[in-house]
Structures are given as structure tokens and as C-alpha cells.
Write an enzyme that holds these catalytic residues in place. Structure first.
Site, PDB file in Angstrom:
ATOM      1  N   GLU A 154      -4.548  -7.098   2.663  1.00  0.00           N
ATOM      2  CA  GLU A 154      -3.415  -7.529   2.880  1.00  0.00           C
ATOM      3  C   GLU A 154      -3.354  -9.022   2.456  1.00  0.00           C
ATOM      4  O   GLU A 154      -2.575  -9.744   1.968  1.00  0.00           O
ATOM      5  CB  GLU A 154      -3.122  -7.486   4.543  1.00  0.00           C
ATOM      6  CG  GLU A 154      -2.841  -6.319   4.990  1.00  0.00           C
ATOM      7  CD  GLU A 154      -3.682  -5.175   5.281  1.00  0.00           C
ATOM      8  OE1 GLU A 154      -4.936  -5.758   5.158  1.00  0.00           O
ATOM      9  OE2 GLU A 154      -3.431  -4.261   5.803  1.00  0.00           O
ATOM     10  N   HIS A 162      -0.460  -1.412  16.790  1.00  0.00           N
ATOM     11  CA  HIS A 162       0.538  -0.827  15.861  1.00  0.00           C
ATOM     12  C   HIS A 162       1.666  -0.887  16.551  1.00  0.00           C
ATOM     13  O   HIS A 162       2.664  -0.353  16.003  1.00  0.00           O
ATOM     14  CB  HIS A 162       0.052   0.687  15.689  1.00  0.00           C
ATOM     15  CG  HIS A 162      -0.913   0.945  14.623  1.00  0.00           C
ATOM     16  ND1 HIS A 162      -2.178   0.527  14.776  1.00  0.00           N
ATOM     17  CD2 HIS A 162      -1.141   1.251  13.397  1.00  0.00           C
ATOM     18  CE1 HIS A 162      -3.104   1.016  14.021  1.00  0.00           C
ATOM     19  NE2 HIS A 162      -2.367   1.302  12.940  1.00  0.00           N
ATOM     20  N   PHE A 178       2.934  -2.692   8.901  1.00  0.00           N
ATOM     21  CA  PHE A 178       3.000  -3.112  10.405  1.00  0.00           C
ATOM     22  C   PHE A 178       2.972  -4.410  10.661  1.00  0.00           C
ATOM     23  O   PHE A 178       1.911  -5.101   9.871  1.00  0.00           O
ATOM     24  CB  PHE A 178       1.945  -2.330  11.232  1.00  0.00           C
ATOM     25  CG  PHE A 178       2.265  -0.811  11.283  1.00  0.00           C
ATOM     26  CD1 PHE A 178       2.725  -0.359  12.366  1.00  0.00           C
ATOM     27  CD2 PHE A 178       1.341  -0.148  10.145  1.00  0.00           C
ATOM     28  CE1 PHE A 178       2.731   1.105  12.326  1.00  0.00           C
ATOM     29  CE2 PHE A 178       1.664   1.232  10.146  1.00  0.00           C
ATOM     30  CZ  PHE A 178       2.247   1.947  11.290  1.00  0.00           C
ATOM     31  N   GLU A 181       0.755  -1.003  -0.019  1.00  0.00           N
ATOM     32  CA  GLU A 181       0.238  -0.029   0.057  1.00  0.00           C
ATOM     33  C   GLU A 181       0.795   1.329  -0.093  1.00  0.00           C
ATOM     34  O   GLU A 181       1.692   1.203   0.839  1.00  0.00           O
ATOM     35  CB  GLU A 181      -0.715  -0.032   1.369  1.00  0.00           C
ATOM     36  CG  GLU A 181      -2.110  -1.222   1.083  1.00  0.00           C
ATOM     37  CD  GLU A 181      -2.104  -1.733   2.620  1.00  0.00           C
ATOM     38  OE1 GLU A 181      -2.138  -1.192   3.399  1.00  0.00           O
ATOM     39  OE2 GLU A 181      -2.721  -2.901   2.601  1.00  0.00           O
ATOM     40  N   ASP A 202       1.304  -5.776  12.704  1.00  0.00           N
ATOM     41  CA  ASP A 202       0.028  -5.933  13.270  1.00  0.00           C
ATOM     42  C   ASP A 202      -0.878  -6.360  12.122  1.00  0.00           C
ATOM     43  O   ASP A 202      -1.622  -7.094  12.189  1.00  0.00           O
ATOM     44  CB  ASP A 202      -0.283  -4.743  14.191  1.00  0.00           C
ATOM     45  CG  ASP A 202       0.753  -4.056  14.902  1.00  0.00           C
ATOM     46  OD1 ASP A 202       0.600  -4.399  16.112  1.00  0.00           O
ATOM     47  OD2 ASP A 202       1.746  -3.734  14.510  1.00  0.00           O
ATOM     48  N   PHE A 203      -0.685  -5.260  11.123  1.00  0.00           N
ATOM     49  CA  PHE A 203      -1.440  -5.600   9.687  1.00  0.00           C
ATOM     50  C   PHE A 203      -1.365  -6.815   8.952  1.00  0.00           C
ATOM     51  O   PHE A 203      -2.284  -7.310   8.492  1.00  0.00           O
ATOM     52  CB  PHE A 203      -1.236  -4.262   9.088  1.00  0.00           C
ATOM     53  CG  PHE A 203      -1.733  -3.202   9.390  1.00  0.00           C
ATOM     54  CD1 PHE A 203      -2.130  -2.766  10.713  1.00  0.00           C
ATOM     55  CD2 PHE A 203      -1.121  -1.943   8.539  1.00  0.00           C
ATOM     56  CE1 PHE A 203      -2.231  -1.469  11.257  1.00  0.00           C
ATOM     57  CE2 PHE A 203      -1.442  -0.511   8.853  1.00  0.00           C
ATOM     58  CZ  PHE A 203      -1.940  -0.489  10.276  1.00  0.00           C
TER      59      PHE A 203
END
Lengths: 320, 340
Positions: A59, A128, A82, A29, A84-85
Site C-alpha cells: 500500500e 475490515h 478497505f 491489487e 483499514d488497509f
């Protein structure tokens, strides 16, 4: 040698690899405008939007499609922004990418790099800030890399791109501006070779990623107190340099593993157990409490493994 | 009256820009609520600039008509859930400006007592279910809120907000299918502000009519002028009636615009200043409401009274957010499944 940042080092590594091998491309992205942190700055201008590919916020599709593209012999570098993502794409990574080579009897390989920035950075709160490297170290089939210096972020990203297996490449967000000497040209750091940050005879400290720098400061403090700690930067969690750690720990007789990630089930537990099983020496882990990361600085700091805590742990292990 | 599209019959959603015909008092309330969000966000931006707010801070400036218009159509018991661009939603549900601002500054007086920050607040009292930081993740949760309403047999509706960027996430489409399959009372609100971070809708989404994203599952939908609080209220009335009648989910695509960057650290090089200025000067929801109020013979004194009230609330919130104490480090061990 030139002095550049951790972020710039990785940018150069990717650019050099893309010049060297036309099959290397990147997707994620906002890469076209340089990436959210600036890690891809200027790359779309040189390589065009086909090779520095912007993707929608999807994702699972980004990672799954990259696994397919890697099976066809291209070498995707996937930006997850991240760690996390990246959890939105764990099936694609853990069930597909990690398993394909073995499960299909070697009929295919997945030469994929998944960049997953980790760590506490600017009060980013619970969704995050996580350091999830031990999750991936647990998965057979994945390589896990956690560079701590600009030089390593160049050399290890190059190694990751050249690796024929999927690599989870975890840069620490707090290290982006860190400057250091980086060899020019084709600097490649092989996986599974630890770096001795400083030699010492009294205790072995093993760490990786940003925590290495905290440990180095702790080692300086300890040196002032007459304690010589040997600090090892593991660099890659899988494969990890068992020989270097065993050799050092056997010599010093004590091992402390320190990491920013949660201590419970962390990779420090694996290293400590591995060394204790073989050497029967005193081992200890130092990791974050098993709590989400809070937003407000006092709560965020409560999960941080500090220089002071590291010094105290070492002194305690030495009976001082 | 606008007709809701029914994907099964292949009817196109239509743009709603006709007014609900808000009466004087409702329009005054809408004006006041939109202005509160606008001034609150401007103050948050200032405090961020002063270093009093850390981490991420995603401002809602420009989009106020969406959440305020929707809220006008809701009743006690309806749930609201959204992403990280959440300050406006919280204020619209009636959450206290003090508690929201103090969370932004990471103080113990904040809704999460400083543990969550800008992206992570919640209020059981106001039926606001968060404040979520992973793009699209709240959409399946919102579907679950609706599941609970159906399960309990009440007529509450789950209003599940997400952006145009999130509309490409797999779990959003999975949620559409589940909601349609089980006829769940959920309003999916796509706040299409034209940019997912720095990527325009045109560059991120092959379908340029997001109101049709639920069409394969027959999800009724409307495309709405999200800069007009009147039109939003009108569309929201249609959507809530549909859900409360047990007809399943409804999708509203709100055509809106954010004036500020994706977050405070976004320099916004992906769009022109002229584009932003044009929206501000020609389509601003608060200015439009002010004009309409004039037609109701609302005089300047009345407007000023509201402006002053809002200003006082925001100033009080900013003061509170700077004087409320920081949380004690021991807060790490509250609200948690604690080991040993």
C-alpha cells in the site's frame, strides 16, 4: 436515466473518465481481475494493463508512487480495497499528498483519487469494517467524499477524478449492490453541494454514506408520527455545504447529525459545533460507541446506529 | 545436511527436500496434526456454506505440512504469530478445536468470545500471538516478540509467518533490517503458496527467489519443500538452532500450495483446475505421510484409529460451535479502555 448499482455506477464513471482523458489510470491489487468487489470488471479488457494496473500488496509504495505520478500530471485512481488497509499508506497520503501543493508554494498539484471502501459489511470484524472519514476531514489539503447513492457514486467519482487536489473517496461496502436511477453520460456532482433527501420543518438531520438510508427510513417513521424531519445528505465532508446546513437548521431550529463512525471525535462533532456556534440552537450527535467493531452479530449490532435510535433521538429533541 | 545460506557471503539458499528422518511416533503425530487441520478446515468450509460462519474465512487446506513441520521443531516458550489464514497455526500450537470453531461461528465459547472471528484469535497459554488481518502487519510484531526474548535473555524463538503476498510490504523489509541489526531470534517463514489473493508471485514480485529477500541484511535462509513435513522439520531444526545460538534471524521460504481460494468468496479464476488437481494428486502432504507410515509398518487399523479420533474432535468442535451461545451485546464493553 438507467437503473444500475452503486458499484456499476462507479465503474461507468471510471470508464468514461478514462475514455475522456488519456492521463487517467488506475492502480491497485487485483484490478486486472475486476477488483476484489468487482468495481473494475471489464476495464482491463478495454484499457489494457498499463492503465488498469495490478500492483503487489504494497500500500505504501502504491500510494507514494501515485503521488509522484500525480505530480507529473497523470491522474491516478488508487484502489486501497478497505479503508483499514489504507492505514499502511497514511504517511504518503497525509504527509506527502495533502501537503505538496501548499508546502511547495503552488509549484505542484496532486490530482489523485484514493478509493477507500468503508463500513460494516458481512461481519468483517475489527480490521475490515472501520469508517475513518473524520481522520481525513481533519487534514488540510484533502478532499473527502462519501457518496450514498448510485447516481452520486457516478457523479462524485467523476468530480474526484477531475479534481486537481487529492481526494479520499470513501464508498460504503454495504452499498455495492444498491440500485438506483443514474443519469447517463457526463453526470458530474460538484463537491460541497449537499442533497436534500426530504424536506421537513421540525428538525434537520444531517448524514452521509450508508447512514443516509437509515435516516431516511427513520424520517418515514417520524412522518407517520406527525414529525417532519428534513434530511440532508452531506455527500462531501470536505468541502462541506455549510450554507445548506445552516439554512436548514435555522429554519427547523434543531440539528441532529448521524453517522456510522465512532461518535467521539467524529465529523458530527464538527458540524454540531459549527452550527451551535452560529445559531445557538439545540444540536445532537448520533455515532457509534468508542469501541472496535465486533465479529459476532450481537456485538457488531451493538455499534450500529439504527433507525429506532434515530427516531428516539429526534423525538427526545422535540420533547416527545 | 543442508547448509544455510549466509547472505553476507553471497551463498545461495538451497532447496531443502531431504528428510529429518522422523521416527515412527513423530511421523504419526505429524500425520494426525495435519489431518486434524485438513478435516477442521473442511468442516469450517461446510459451516460457512451453511451460513453459520460470517465475514472472512481463509482456509489452510494444502499447506498443513508447513505449520505442523515447524511446530515439531519448537519447544515450550517459543512464540507463533501469523496472518488471517490462521486456523492451522492455532491447531498446531495445541489450541482447542472447539474454541477455534466456536470463534468462527461467533459464539461466546470462541477464543475471542465471538468478538474477533476467523482472523483474530490469540492464546497466551499456547504462545499464539494472533491472527492479524492487515497484510504483513504481523511481521513487525513477530520481530518484537523476538526482541522481548533477547531482552529477557531466554532462548525462545519467535516464529513469524507470512505469505508471498505480504512479502512485498515495506514493513517486512524494515523488520528484516531491524532483526538482523539486533540479531533477534526470529524465524521469518514465508508461506509461498504461489498466489497473493488472485495474483501469482510472478506477477507481484520482481525477485522470484523469496528466500533471498533477507540477503541484503545477511539473513541466513533456506528454501524448503513445504509439501513435505519431513523436509520442513529438517529445515526448522536448522533455523531454530541458528536462532537459539544467538546468530540472529533466519528466513525459511516454504514452497507450498493452497487448494482452496484466497477466502471463501474467491472463485479462483486465476488458475486452472488442472493445476490444483495436479498438486492434490501428486504432492499432497497428508497422502505422502501416509505412504511413509506404511514403510514403518503402521497398519491400517492404526491409521483408522487416528482418522476416527480426528473425525470425533472435529465433529465435537462443530457441535460445540453451533450450541455455544452467542455473545451478549454487553461484550462490547469488555476488554476495552472505557470512557466515562
Amino acid at each position: 436515466m438507467s437503473i444500475i448499482s452503486y458499484m456499476e455506477a462507479a465503474r461507468q464513471a471510471l470508464a468514461e473518465e478514462m475514455r475522456r482523458d488519456k492521463l487517467v489510470w488506475a492502480v491497485g491489487e487485483d484490478l486486472g481481475r475486476g477488483g476484489v468487489f468487482g468495481q473494475y470488471r471489464g476495464l482491463v479488457e478495454e484499457f489494457g494493463p498499463e492503465r488498469i494496473s495490478d500492483a503487489p500488496i504494497s500500500e505504501a509504495a502504491i500510494l507514494g508512487a501515485s503521488v509522484g505520478a500525480a505530480m507529473m500530471g497523470t491522474r491516478p485512481v488508487v484502489e486501497m480495497r478497505f479503508s483499514d488497509f489504507a492505514l499502511c499508506a497514511v504517511d504518503e497520503l497525509v504527509n506527502q499528498a495533502a501537503k505538496a501543493r501548499f508546502m511547495f508554494g503552488g509549484q505542484t498539484r496532486v490530482p489523485l483519487v484514493v478509493r477507500e471502501p468503508i463500513g460494516m459489511w458481512r461481519s468483517s470484524a475489527a480490521q475490515h469494517s472501520q469508517s475513518l472519514e473524520s481522520w481525513y476531514a481533519h487534514i488540510p489539503g484533502l478532499v473527502v467524499a462519501c457518496p450514498s447513492t448510485p447516481a452520486d457514486n457516478k457523479g462524485m467519482l467523476k468530480a474526484a477524478i477531475r479534481c486537481d487536489d487529492p481526494v479520499v473517496y470513501m464508498e460504503h461496502k454495504n452499498l455495492w449492490p444498491l440500485e438506483g436511477e443514474v443519469p447517463e453520460g457526463d453526470h458530474v456532482v460538484p463537491f460541497g453541494v449537499a442533497r436534500t433527501v426530504r424536506p421537513g420543518k421540525d428538525i434537520t438531520i444531517v448524514s452521509w454514506s450508508a447512514q443516509v438510508h437509515v435516516c431516511a427510513r427513520a424520517a418515514d417513521v417520524l412522518a407517520g408520527q406527525g414529525i417532519e424531519a428534513e434530511l440532508i445528505d452531506l455527500r462531501t465532508l470536505w468541502p462541506w455545504d455549510q450554507q445548506a446546513v445552516l439554512e436548514s437548521a435555522a429554519r427547523t431550529g434543531r440539528l441532529l447529525v448521524a453517522h456510522e463512525a465512532v461518535q467521539v471525535g467524529g465529523f458530527g462533532a464538527e458540524i454540531a459545533a459549527f452550527v451551535a456556534e452560529r445559531l445557538g440552537i439545540k444540536v445532537r450527535r448520533l455515532g457509534a460507541p468508542r469501541a472496535p467493531i465486533g465479529y459476532a452479530p450481537p456485538v457488531e449490532d451493538a455499534v450500529r446506529i439504527s433507525e429506532t435510535m434515530t427516531v428516539a433521538a429526534v423525538r427526545d429533541m422535540l420533547g416527545k | 545436511m543442508a547448509q544455510a545460506a549466509d547472505g553476507r557471503k553471497g551463498r545461495k539458499a538451497r532447496l531443502v527436500n531431504e528428510p529429518a528422518g522422523l521416527d515412527r511416533d513423530t511421523l504419526l503425530r505429524a500425520y494426525r496434526d495435519m489431518l486434524l487441520i485438513r478435516r477442521f478446515e473442511e468442516k469450517a468450509g461446510q459451516l460457512y456454506g451453511m451460513g453459520l460462519i460470517g465475514g472472512f474465512c481463509h482456509l489452510y487446506i494444502g499447506q498443513e505440512a508447513v505449520v505442523v513441520g515447524l511446530q515439531l521443531a519448537l519447544k515450550q516458550g517459543d512464540e507463533v504469530i501469523t496472518s488471517y489464514r490462521d486456523h492451522g497455526h492455532m491447531l498446531a500450537t495445541g489450541m482447542e478445536a472447539r474454541g477455534v470453531m466456536a470463534e468462527l461461528t461467533g459464539r461466546s465459547g470462541g477464543y475471542s468470545r465471538g468478538k474477533g472471528g476467523s482472523m483474530h484469535m490469540f492464546s497466551r497459554e499456547k504462545n499464539f500471538f494472533g491472527g492479524h488481518g492487515i497484510v504483513g502487519a504481523q511481521v513487525s510484531l513477530g520481530t518484537g516478540l523476538a526482541f522481548s526474548n533477547a531482552y529477557r535473555g531466554n532462548d525462545n524463538v519467535s516464529v513469524t509467518y507470512f505469505g508471498d503476498g505480504a512479502s512485498n510490504q515495506g514493513q517486512v523489509f524494515e523488520s528484516f533490517n531491524l532483526a538482523a541489526l539486533l540479531k533477534l531470534p526470529v524465524i521469518f517463514v514465508i508461506e509461498n503458496n504461489k498466489y497473493g489473493m488472485g495474483t501469482s508471485v510472478e506477477r507481484a514480485t520482481a525477485s522470484h527467489d523469496l528466500s533471498q529477500n533477507g540477503a541484503p541484511w545477511g539473513i541466513a535462509s533456506l528454501q524448503v519443500d513445504g509439501m513435505d513435513v519431513d523436509a520442513v522439520k529438517h529445515a526448522a531444526d536448522i533455523a531454530t538452532a541458528h536462532c537459539r545460538a544467538g546468530k540472529g534471524p533466519f528466513l525459511l521460504e516454504m514452497k507450498t500450495y493452497r487448494y482452496r481460494g484466497h477466502s471463501m468468496s474467491d472463485p479462483g479464476r486465476y488458475r486452472s483446475r488442472e493445476e490444483i488437481q495436479k498438486m492434490r494428486s501428486e504432492r499432497d502432504c497428508i497422502e505422502a505421510a501416509r505412504h511413509k507410515l506404511a514403510a514403518f509398518d503402521v497398519d491400517e487399523a492404526e491409521i483408522k484409529r487416528i482418522d476416527d479420533e480426528v473425525k470425533a474432535i472435529v465433529q465435537d468442535a462443530a457441535d460445540f460451535a453451533q450450541t455455544s451461545p452467542e455473545p451478549d451485546p454487553s461484550e462490547l464493553w469488555t476488554d476495552i479502555l472505557k470512557e466515562g
